[in-house]
Design a protein around this motif. Structure first.
Motif, PDB file in Angstrom:
ATOM      1  N   GLY A 188      -5.947   9.122  13.906  1.00 53.29           N
ATOM      2  CA  GLY A 188      -6.972   9.581  14.846  1.00 53.29           C
ATOM      3  C   GLY A 188      -6.364  10.046  16.156  1.00 53.29           C
ATOM      4  O   GLY A 188      -6.727  11.098  16.694  1.00 53.29           O
ATOM      5  N   LEU A 189      -5.412   9.293  16.680  1.00 59.68           N
ATOM      6  CA  LEU A 189      -4.751   9.676  17.930  1.00 59.68           C
ATOM      7  C   LEU A 189      -3.841  10.894  17.731  1.00 59.68           C
ATOM      8  O   LEU A 189      -3.722  11.744  18.618  1.00 59.68           O
ATOM      9  N   TYR A 190      -3.222  11.001  16.570  1.00 56.46           N
ATOM     10  CA  TYR A 190      -2.419  12.177  16.233  1.00 56.46           C
ATOM     11  C   TYR A 190      -3.302  13.436  16.292  1.00 56.46           C
ATOM     12  O   TYR A 190      -2.900  14.466  16.832  1.00 56.46           O
ATOM     13  N   LEU A 191      -4.518  13.322  15.749  1.00 57.73           N
ATOM     14  CA  LEU A 191      -5.449  14.460  15.773  1.00 57.73           C
ATOM     15  C   LEU A 191      -5.899  14.766  17.198  1.00 57.73           C
ATOM     16  O   LEU A 191      -6.077  15.941  17.548  1.00 57.73           O
ATOM     17  N   CYS A 192      -6.087  13.737  18.013  1.00 58.68           N
ATOM     18  CA  CYS A 192      -6.436  13.964  19.422  1.00 58.68           C
ATOM     19  C   CYS A 192      -5.368  14.817  20.092  1.00 58.68           C
ATOM     20  O   CYS A 192      -5.681  15.794  20.792  1.00 58.68           O
ATOM     21  N   ARG A 193      -4.115  14.463  19.872  1.00 54.74           N
ATOM     22  CA  ARG A 193      -2.993  15.203  20.462  1.00 54.74           C
ATOM     23  C   ARG A 193      -2.927  16.620  19.889  1.00 54.74           C
ATOM     24  O   ARG A 193      -2.759  17.594  20.622  1.00 54.74           O
ATOM     25  N   LYS A 194      -3.086  16.739  18.584  1.00 56.11           N
ATOM     26  CA  LYS A 194      -2.999  18.035  17.910  1.00 56.11           C
ATOM     27  C   LYS A 194      -4.104  18.991  18.374  1.00 56.11           C
ATOM     28  O   LYS A 194      -3.870  20.163  18.623  1.00 56.11           O
ATOM     29  N   TRP A 195      -5.322  18.474  18.443  1.00 62.42           N
ATOM     30  CA  TRP A 195      -6.478  19.328  18.728  1.00 62.42           C
ATOM     31  C   TRP A 195      -6.769  19.500  20.213  1.00 62.42           C
ATOM     32  O   TRP A 195      -7.396  20.470  20.599  1.00 62.42           O
ATOM     33  N   ALA A 196      -6.337  18.554  21.053  1.00 64.17           N
ATOM     34  CA  ALA A 196      -6.712  18.627  22.466  1.00 64.17           C
ATOM     35  C   ALA A 196      -5.540  18.405  23.419  1.00 64.17           C
ATOM     36  O   ALA A 196      -5.726  18.448  24.629  1.00 64.17           O
ATOM     37  N   GLY A 197      -4.350  18.134  22.895  1.00 61.36           N
ATOM     38  CA  GLY A 197      -3.175  18.007  23.744  1.00 61.36           C
ATOM     39  C   GLY A 197      -2.817  16.575  24.118  1.00 61.36           C
ATOM     40  O   GLY A 197      -3.561  15.625  23.854  1.00 61.36           O
ATOM     41  N   GLY A 198      -1.648  16.461  24.742  1.00 61.36           N
ATOM     42  CA  GLY A 198      -1.096  15.158  25.101  1.00 61.36           C
ATOM     43  C   GLY A 198      -1.947  14.356  26.063  1.00 61.36           C
ATOM     44  O   GLY A 198      -2.035  13.133  25.965  1.00 61.36           O
ATOM     45  N   GLU A 199      -2.594  15.033  27.020  1.00 64.69           N
ATOM     46  CA  GLU A 199      -3.448  14.316  27.974  1.00 64.69           C
ATOM     47  C   GLU A 199      -4.589  13.614  27.251  1.00 64.69           C
ATOM     48  O   GLU A 199      -4.913  12.463  27.568  1.00 64.69           O
ATOM     49  N   ALA A 200      -5.203  14.288  26.276  1.00 65.01           N
ATOM     50  CA  ALA A 200      -6.296  13.682  25.507  1.00 65.01           C
ATOM     51  C   ALA A 200      -5.797  12.458  24.753  1.00 65.01           C
ATOM     52  O   ALA A 200      -6.455  11.406  24.754  1.00 65.01           O
ATOM     53  N   ASP A 201      -4.654  12.582  24.132  1.00 66.34           N
ATOM     54  CA  ASP A 201      -4.064  11.458  23.403  1.00 66.34           C
ATOM     55  C   ASP A 201      -3.842  10.270  24.341  1.00 66.34           C
ATOM     56  O   ASP A 201      -4.250   9.145  24.056  1.00 66.34           O
ATOM     57  N   ILE A 202      -3.234  10.518  25.487  1.00 64.69           N
ATOM     58  CA  ILE A 202      -2.928   9.444  26.436  1.00 64.69           C
ATOM     59  C   ILE A 202      -4.203   8.785  26.957  1.00 64.69           C
ATOM     60  O   ILE A 202      -4.315   7.557  26.997  1.00 64.69           O
ATOM     61  N   MET A 203      -5.190   9.592  27.327  1.00 68.71           N
ATOM     62  CA  MET A 203      -6.426   9.043  27.888  1.00 68.71           C
ATOM     63  C   MET A 203      -7.211   8.252  26.844  1.00 68.71           C
ATOM     64  O   MET A 203      -7.700   7.151  27.126  1.00 68.71           O
ATOM     65  N   ILE A 204      -7.335   8.786  25.650  1.00 68.81           N
ATOM     66  CA  ILE A 204      -8.089   8.091  24.604  1.00 68.81           C
ATOM     67  C   ILE A 204      -7.353   6.827  24.185  1.00 68.81           C
ATOM     68  O   ILE A 204      -7.958   5.772  24.002  1.00 68.81           O
ATOM     69  N   ARG A 205      -6.055   6.906  24.087  1.00 62.95           N
ATOM     70  CA  ARG A 205      -5.229   5.725  23.782  1.00 62.95           C
ATOM     71  C   ARG A 205      -5.465   4.649  24.849  1.00 62.95           C
ATOM     72  O   ARG A 205      -5.652   3.475  24.540  1.00 62.95           O
ATOM     73  N   TYR A 206      -5.480   5.059  26.116  1.00 58.43           N
ATOM     74  CA  TYR A 206      -5.702   4.136  27.223  1.00 58.43           C
ATOM     75  C   TYR A 206      -7.096   3.501  27.116  1.00 58.43           C
ATOM     76  O   TYR A 206      -7.246   2.288  27.237  1.00 58.43           O
ATOM     77  N   LYS A 207      -8.123   4.312  26.913  1.00 56.60           N
ATOM     78  CA  LYS A 207      -9.506   3.816  26.832  1.00 56.60           C
ATOM     79  C   LYS A 207      -9.686   2.858  25.664  1.00 56.60           C
ATOM     80  O   LYS A 207     -10.513   1.954  25.724  1.00 56.60           O
ATOM     81  N   MET A 208      -8.936   3.067  24.606  1.00 53.92           N
ATOM     82  CA  MET A 208      -9.022   2.175  23.445  1.00 53.92           C
ATOM     83  C   MET A 208      -8.080   0.971  23.586  1.00 53.92           C
ATOM     84  O   MET A 208      -8.059   0.105  22.719  1.00 53.92           O
ATOM     85  N   ASP A 209      -7.278   0.954  24.661  1.00 53.41           N
ATOM     86  CA  ASP A 209      -6.282  -0.090  24.883  1.00 53.41           C
ATOM     87  C   ASP A 209      -5.359  -0.208  23.668  1.00 53.41           C
ATOM     88  O   ASP A 209      -5.062  -1.288  23.181  1.00 53.41           O
ATOM     89  N   TYR A 210      -4.925   0.954  23.194  1.00 47.97           N
ATOM     90  CA  TYR A 210      -4.068   1.013  22.005  1.00 47.97           C
ATOM     91  C   TYR A 210      -2.642   1.279  22.435  1.00 47.97           C
ATOM     92  O   TYR A 210      -2.349   2.319  23.013  1.00 47.97           O
ATOM     93  N   LYS A 211      -1.771   0.360  22.131  1.00 53.15           N
ATOM     94  CA  LYS A 211      -0.377   0.478  22.539  1.00 53.15           C
ATOM     95  C   LYS A 211       0.552   0.760  21.371  1.00 53.15           C
ATOM     96  O   LYS A 211       1.754   0.740  21.519  1.00 53.15           O
ATOM     97  N   GLY A 212      -0.031   1.021  20.192  1.00 52.08           N
ATOM     98  CA  GLY A 212       0.769   1.235  18.978  1.00 52.08           C
ATOM     99  C   GLY A 212       1.565   2.489  18.983  1.00 52.08           C
ATOM    100  O   GLY A 212       1.503   3.331  19.816  1.00 52.08           O
TER     101      GLY A 212
END
Length: 185
Positions: free
Chosen positions: A161-185
């Motif tokens: 899911g986070l890979y798709l965030c980065r692919k479809w919307a860029g690194g900022e989207a991946d970082i922000m969504i990862r942060y909001k989900m508190d995902y450190k994986g």
């Protein structure tokens, strides 16, 4: 962007929920505001392997109008690869930009012919089942080959899911969504 989440009896719920959560955040966080999605199935009510009932909002619909289909895994995939009606339905997505799977959902993509001459992955216990459908089975967590993206066992779903965030919307989207989900994986 329009996404079809494919659901079926004996689905593994985490395979669906893990990718669903980061991907839909692309809409709500404003990265892809026109994103929409449907839960697509061949019957209106689906029962996941633990007994939870899910309701499809699109039944036996043509999948060719979507930008992506996302096929989770689960025990149900083992029967569905031999179900001509189901596989023909999945094949209606032949010309869409993205065919994506989690875990043994790759068996469905393979049975539909989407993985021919491609590298792919799946749950480690299903590598041998996937081999006849693709060029090479990799032990990687996520494999992208052309218009297909496959992910390994169940916990890879959030990573995908986070890979798709980065692919479809860029690194900022991946970082922000990862942060909001508190995902450190």
């Amino acid at each position: 962007m329009k996404i079809a989440f494919i659901i079926f009896d004996d689905i593994t719920l985490l395979d669906l929920a893990g990718i669903y959560e980061p991907v839909i955040r692309l809409k709500y966080a404003g990265y892809i505001p026109d994103m929409s999605w449907d839960f697509c199935a061949l019957s209106p009510v689906i029962v996941e392997h633990g007994g939870l009932k899910l309701t499809a909002n699109q039944i036996n619909n043509d999948l060719s109008s979507y930008d992506a289909i996302i096929v989770p895994g689960g025990k149900g995939t083992r029967e569905l690869i031999h179900n001509d009606t189901f596989i023909k339905w999945i094949q209606s997505a032949r010309n869409i930009p993205w065919k994506i799977s989690v875990c043994t959902g790759s068996l469905i993509l393979g049975a539909a012919g989407f993985l021919k001459d491609k590298k792919a992955t799946t749950h480690f216990d299903a590598h041998e089942m996937l081999r006849p459908y693709c060029k090479e089975v990799l032990d990687d967590r996520i494999v992208e080959d052309g218009d297909c993206i496959t992910a390994g066992a169940v916990t890879s779903t959030i990573d995908l899911g986070l890979y798709l965030c980065r692919k479809w919307a860029g690194g900022e989207a991946d970082i922000m969504i990862r942060y909001k989900m508190d995902y450190k994986g």
